[in-house]
Each structure stands twice: as C-alpha cells, then as structure tokens.
Write an enzyme that holds these catalytic residues in place. Structure first.
Site, PDB file in Angstrom:
ATOM      1  N   CYS A 190       0.793  -1.251  -0.054  1.00 55.70           N
ATOM      2  CA  CYS A 190      -0.065  -0.015   0.192  1.00 55.70           C
ATOM      3  C   CYS A 190       0.743   1.341   0.070  1.00 55.70           C
ATOM      4  CB  CYS A 190      -0.971  -0.074   1.198  1.00 55.70           C
ATOM      5  SG  CYS A 190      -2.192  -1.266   1.299  1.00 55.70           S
ATOM      6  N   HIS A 228      -3.291   7.209   2.058  1.00 51.69           N
ATOM      7  CA  HIS A 228      -3.832   6.021   1.257  1.00 51.69           C
ATOM      8  C   HIS A 228      -5.065   5.868   1.914  1.00 51.69           C
ATOM      9  CE1 HIS A 228      -4.334   1.592   0.380  1.00 51.69           C
ATOM     10  NE2 HIS A 228      -4.010   1.460   1.779  1.00 51.69           N
ATOM     11  N   ASN A 283     -10.309   0.058  -1.406  1.00 53.16           N
ATOM     12  CA  ASN A 283      -8.961  -0.134  -1.024  1.00 53.16           C
ATOM     13  C   ASN A 283      -8.307  -0.789  -2.205  1.00 53.16           C
ATOM     14  OD1 ASN A 283      -6.511  -0.537  -0.096  1.00 53.16           O
ATOM     15  ND2 ASN A 283      -6.918  -1.110   1.883  1.00 53.16           N
TER      16      ASN A 283
END
Length: 327
Positions: free
Chosen positions: A116, A254, A284
């Site tokens: 991520c 993020h 996500n």
C-alpha cells in the site's frame, strides 16, 4: 529541499477503474452480514473488480496513457516508468516493461513491490530521477486484488478492490516537488498482512493450493499500527517542512479504511484539512488509491488545491512513509 534545487511538478494525472462495480449489498448478502455493516466499519460502499480476461497491465496501461495525454507528453520523452504493484501479471518477467511497450515508451521500466505504500516510494524515487536526468518519469500504481481475496475472510473481502492511478512527473520550477520526506519500515511486523504462497519461502505446489489468498490474521493490530505510523510520519514531515495543518492545501492519504483516517486526522490536527480520496465508491486498491484520488479530483475540480500537499501511506511489510509535496 531548498528553493534553488531543481523542481519537479506533477504534469499529468490518469486513472482506470474496471467496469464491474460491486456494492456492499452483494457482499453482505453472500456473507450473511447485516445491511450497512461494511460501510459502518470501513466507510466503503462499493468497489470495482476486473473482468476475467483482464490482467494488471490492462489496468495500468489506460491510466498511464491518460496521464501522458493530460500532460501533453510524447512517449519518447519519458525517461523512466515506475510501476507500483503487488499483483503483477506474472512473478517473472516484471510487468513494467510490458506496460512501457504498450504505451510506446522506450525507457527503463521496473516494478516496485511496496504494497500500500508503493506509490509514495515510487513518487519519491521518480522525483529523484527527474532531478538527476531532467527527463519526465511516469509513475503508475495499480492493483488487481479481487483475485487475491479469500471469499470467506471478512477482514479482506470487504476492503480490497481493483484500480489504477498514474502521475506524470516533469522538471518544474525551483522549489516544486518533495519538500520533506520520511520513509520507514519495521520488519518485525512482516507477517501482519500477507499472501503466504508463491515466493521462495513457500512456493506454489499443485498438492497445496491453500495460501494463495491475502491474509490479515489480526486486523485490530494492523489498525493500531497504521494509525500510529501514519500519525507519526505526518507530524514528522510537517515539522521538517515547516508547515502546520492549516497551511496545507490538501491531505492525500492511502485510502485503507475511513476509521483509520479519521483517527489519524484527530491525532495530527488534519480534521479540517481537505482530504483527497475515493474510498467510499472505489474501496482499497492498495498503492493505487492515492494517484486514483488525485486524478479523480483533477477530473472533477480541474486541478489540485494550491499549497503544500501531505501524501502518506502505510502497508504490509510493514512499510510506511510520507512526503510534503510543494505544488
């Protein structure tokens, strides 16, 4: 960074979302969850899944092409392609050279497996190459996580999605680009988020198909680590850059979970700062969430807000980082 340093600007943005949109009701029905359960715990209402015939490169290419087109940058000018992904087309060869070929680039191209936090790392490395060479750098972050989700695991099923985002970096005015940066890791938490099988530690085996899906054995621990790491890195880069939350143009974190971001905002004074993100409708997609949010905002608003931008992420490894980007 001083005002005399060679500048780096974000000249073009791109994104791509697969056609299929999966709303929470579909997952809640399949997993026997109460209506509204997913949104209450994650802030996510929908996400996109790639078609069966799509691979990671099929998401990355249109996002990269959009960024090149928006920047008015001819493919032969690009000096480097960085592809931040955890789900390449194949373990070998890397996917970046294929993406570069399909975009008509003749430059270096490399995959960056930073989970991520991959986009933040790729952005900083790309800015360094622009300053060193004077050439544009195309940074693409893309993930196809729908094929790495365990359908029976609620901790990953409700969160992860497929998407791609891209930013074209070019030489800019002195003072533009990374103003302060902090990149960190802690391998003590190496197994907190994992896909066990497929590497050299636990190779693929025909008689042992388990271990191919993403696992997050202790979601609460990951939640706490993410909040602490992101809050710490946000405070550090703002201090290094000499800015307060009130002086930021926007915050581009993020997009992992809305509750994580709310807690980070509370701890760092970012609650009133404009937050870029599309978590509610796109879920996500790991490293892709930040450039997707940037590109989406540019498409809706015509550009990024004026002023410094705080960009940050936390991911598997554990690795995290933040940068204060001067536009």
């Amino acid at each position: 960074m001083s005002s005399a340093d060679p500048g780096v600007r974000m000249a073009g943005f791109g994104h791509y979302l697969p056609t299929r949109c999966v709303e929470n009701a579909e997952i809640e029905a399949e997993m026997d969850l109460p209506p509204g359960w997913i949104a209450a715990r994650s802030g996510i209402r929908a996400r996109h899944y790639a078609a069966p015939d799509q691979a990671l490169s099929d998401l990355a290419v249109p996002a990269g092409a959009m960024a090149l087109r928006q920047a008015g940058c001819a493919p032969d000018r690009v000096g480097l392609l960085l592809l931040a992904t955890s789900t390449p087309d194949h373990l070998l060869p890397p996917t970046a050279p294929l993406v570069a070929h399909r975009l008509g680039l003749g430059c270096g191209a490399v995959d960056l497996a930073g989970a991520c936090a991959g986009f933040v790392h790729a952005l900083i490395l790309g800015a360094g190459h622009v300053r060193l060479s004077g050439q544009p750098v195309l940074v693409i972050a893309a993930n196809l996580l729908s094929r790495r989700i365990d359908p029976a695991d609620v901790s990953t099923r409700i969160l992860f999605a497929d998407a791609a985002g891209a930013v074209l970096l070019e030489p800019g005015a002195p003072g533009q680009g990374p103003r302060a940066t902090r990149l960190q890791s802690d391998g003590a938490h190496y197994d907190a988020i994992r896909i066990p099988r497929g590497g050299s530690r636990l190779p693929f085996a025909p008689d042992a198909p388990e271990g191919l899906g993403m696992q997050m054995p202790d979601g609460r621990a990951v939640f706490s680590m993410a909040v602490e790491a992101m809050a710490q890195s946000a405070r550090e880069v703002m201090a290094l850059g000499g800015v307060s939350p009130a002086e930021l143009g926007c915050w581009a974190p993020h997009q992992a979970n809305a509750r994580i971001l709310d807690k980070v905002a509370d701890r760092t004074g970012l609650s009133d700062t404009l937050r870029l993100g599309t978590l509610q409708w796109h879920g996500n997609s790991s490293a892709a969430t930040i450039p997707l949010a940037m590109s989406w905002h540019v498409a809706e608003a015509g550009g990024l807000p004026a002023g410094p931008m705080l960009i940050q992420a936390f991911g598997a490894g554990a690795i995290w980082g933040a940068t204060l980007w001067q536009g």
